[in-house]
Every structure is written in structure tokens, then in C-alpha cells.
Design a protein around this motif. Structure first.
Motif, PDB file in Angstrom:
ATOM      1  N   VAL A   1       0.993  -1.156  -0.245  1.00  0.00           N
ATOM      2  CA  VAL A   1       0.060  -0.519   0.337  1.00  0.00           C
ATOM      3  C   VAL A   1       0.943   1.234   0.176  1.00  0.00           C
ATOM      4  O   VAL A   1       1.741   1.180   0.977  1.00  0.00           O
ATOM      5  CB  VAL A   1      -1.137  -0.166   0.776  1.00  0.00           C
TER       6      VAL A   1
ATOM      7  N   MET B   1      -9.535  -3.152   0.465  1.00  0.00           N
ATOM      8  CA  MET B   1      -8.888  -4.213   0.790  1.00  0.00           C
ATOM      9  C   MET B   1      -9.610  -5.087   2.397  1.00  0.00           C
ATOM     10  O   MET B   1      -8.896  -6.198   2.153  1.00  0.00           O
ATOM     11  CB  MET B   1      -7.334  -2.934   1.947  1.00  0.00           C
TER      12      MET B   1
ATOM     13  N   PHE C   1      -0.093  -6.626   4.584  1.00  0.00           N
ATOM     14  CA  PHE C   1      -0.369  -5.168   4.124  1.00  0.00           C
ATOM     15  C   PHE C   1       1.313  -5.044   4.330  1.00  0.00           C
ATOM     16  O   PHE C   1       1.581  -4.290   5.704  1.00  0.00           O
ATOM     17  CB  PHE C   1      -1.139  -4.043   4.414  1.00  0.00           C
TER      18      PHE C   1
END
Length: 250
Positions: free
Chosen positions: A168, A215, A223
Motif C-alpha cells: 500500500v 482491502m 499489508f
């Protein structure tokens, strides 16, 4: 670490100036520039460290006949603002070198300006690996680039045995710069990247929340977040509100 490296680069400039001023009895002033986002906390800390380094250096070496004169250029937290500040320092203040700017995107523009003006650019905070590919003899990075974190990230993922992760990152040079080396590192340990989540610098809280919800609907629970602290703080606040910070998510 970064502040110490800035100090050592100052020493380098001092030594060069001394070579040119040997034999002179009068003090010679040498203009250097600092391109920074004036008024921000990180800018205030950087300037405090620079001024302390100069004061400490001269107090312990009174025999030096050169004095660095620091000229500040306000980049106004903007890429074009950084470029304008650098041009003003070079053309009007006649600086011999420039410290800064703060971000990798700003540094990209300043490297081009430094190359054409033959003025060294010394950045203590621009960490994007992409800047290295520019190969400018007038650009000096006084900090570790982001790719130095890759091996540590890989080691953590390998230790816990995670098989899928989702990067991310912020949608700019800073965010994208680390991705090629991160991808290669994860491939070495057979870790899959099912998709990537890219968030704009000026994303609203609503946009961030929508991305987090997307997500959450996917099966991957690990992540890797890589973005500016200002955006990251908002991102993690929203992640906690939505439930992505509870047990089961990493």
C-alpha cells in the motif's frame, strides 16, 4: 544519523573552501543554500541541527578563515516551489551548494537544476531509489534510500511464514521507487503480491476509507504500507475505525 551526515557534508564544504582561501587573513564568506518547507516541524528541526553543527564546528576550529552563510529557500511544500527556491538561491544568492529539499519529488527537479547550473545538491531526506538512476555528478544523497529497508521487510515476512502481502503506497515517485526492489525481494522467498493499493497524496478521508474497505473484502491480511507520515497517520486512523487494525490483520 541523518543530521550527523549533514554535518559531515558541511565539513566537506569547509575543507574545499579552506583550500581556496589559504593564505588569506580576512574571513571569507561562502554562501550555501537550504531548500526546505519553512514553518514545518521537520524543517525547524533540520535548521536547528544545521545551525548547531556550524556553531560547534567554528567554536572548536577558530583558525578557519572561511564561514558558511546559510541562505534559506522556502519550497512551500510544493515541487515547483522547491524549484523556484533553488533558482533564486543560485541566481540571486550565488550559493555554491544546496542542502535539501525534503521530498524525493522535489529533489528530482532540483537535481536537473543542479546539473545545468553545476551546483551540488545534497539531500538528507530524499530516499527514493529512483533518484539514483538519474546518475547526476551534482547530486549527493546523505541518507539511506528506501530500498535499504527491503531486506528487513523480507526477513520479517519469511520469519512469520506469510505467503501473500499487499503493498500500500503513495501515488508518486516516493511510493513507487521502492516497488521494483521490494517485488524482487518477495519473489526470492516465493511470496505472492495479489494486487497493489495506490493512494493519492491528496486523497480525502472518504477515498481512503473506500480503499480500506476494498482491502478488507480481499483474503490477504498482510499489508506493507509505504507513504509520507502525514498521509500514513490519516490512513491508520481510518484503518482502525474500519477494523483493519484488529487481530488477524498485519
Amino acid at each position: 544519523m541523518r543530521n550527523m551526515k549533514v554535518f559531515f557534508f558541511f565539513l566537506l564544504f569547509f575543507s574545499l573552501c579552506v583550500e581556496f582561501s589559504r593564505g588569506q587573513k580576512e574571513i571569507t564568506e561562502v554562501n550555501v543554500g537550504v531548500v526546505t518547507d519553512v514553518g514545518t516541524s521537520y524543517s525547524d528541526v533540520a535548521m536547528l541541527c544545521i545551525n548547531m553543527s556550524l556553531a560547534d564546528f567554528y567554536s572548536s576550529r577558530p583558525q578557519f578563515q572561511t564561514r558558511l552563510v546559510v541562505n534559506i529557500g522556502d519550497s512551500r511544500n510544493d515541487v515547483l516551489g522547491a524549484a523556484a527556491a533553488a533558482l533564486e538561491l543560485i541566481k540571486i544568492k550565488k550559493v555554491k551548494a544546496i542542502l535539501g529539499p525534503w521530498t524525493s519529488m522535489q529533489a528530482h527537479f532540483l537535481i536537473e537544476i543542479g546539473q545545468k547550473s553545476q551546483v551540488p545538491i545534497v539531500s538528507y531526506s530524499a530516499t527514493s531509489p529512483f533518484l539514483t538512476s538519474l546518475r547526476s555528478p551534482y547530486f549527493f544523497r546523505a541518507t539511506y534510500e528506501d530500498s535499504s529497508q527491503v531486506n528487513a521487510i523480507k526477513a520479517i515476512i519469511k520469519l512469520f511464514g506469510w505467503r501473500e502481502v499487499v503493498p500500500v503506497y503513495i501515488d508518486n515517485t516516493f511510493g513507487e521507487g521502492i516497488m521494483p526492489r521490494l517485488t524482487d525481494a518477495l519473489q526470492e522467498i516465493n511470496v505472492r503480491i495479489p494486487y497493489r493499493s495506490v493512494i493519492a497524496l491528496n486523497a480525502t478521508d472518504h477515498v481512503i476509507s473506500m480503499e480500506l474497505l476494498k482491502m478488507m473484502t480481499n483474503p490477504t491480511r498482510v499489508f506493507i504500507v509505504h507513504m509520507y507520515s502525514t498521509l500514513a497517520s490519516r490512513f491508520f486512523i481510518k484503518a482502525k475505525e474500519i477494523g483493519l487494525m484488529k487481530p488477524g490483520y498485519v
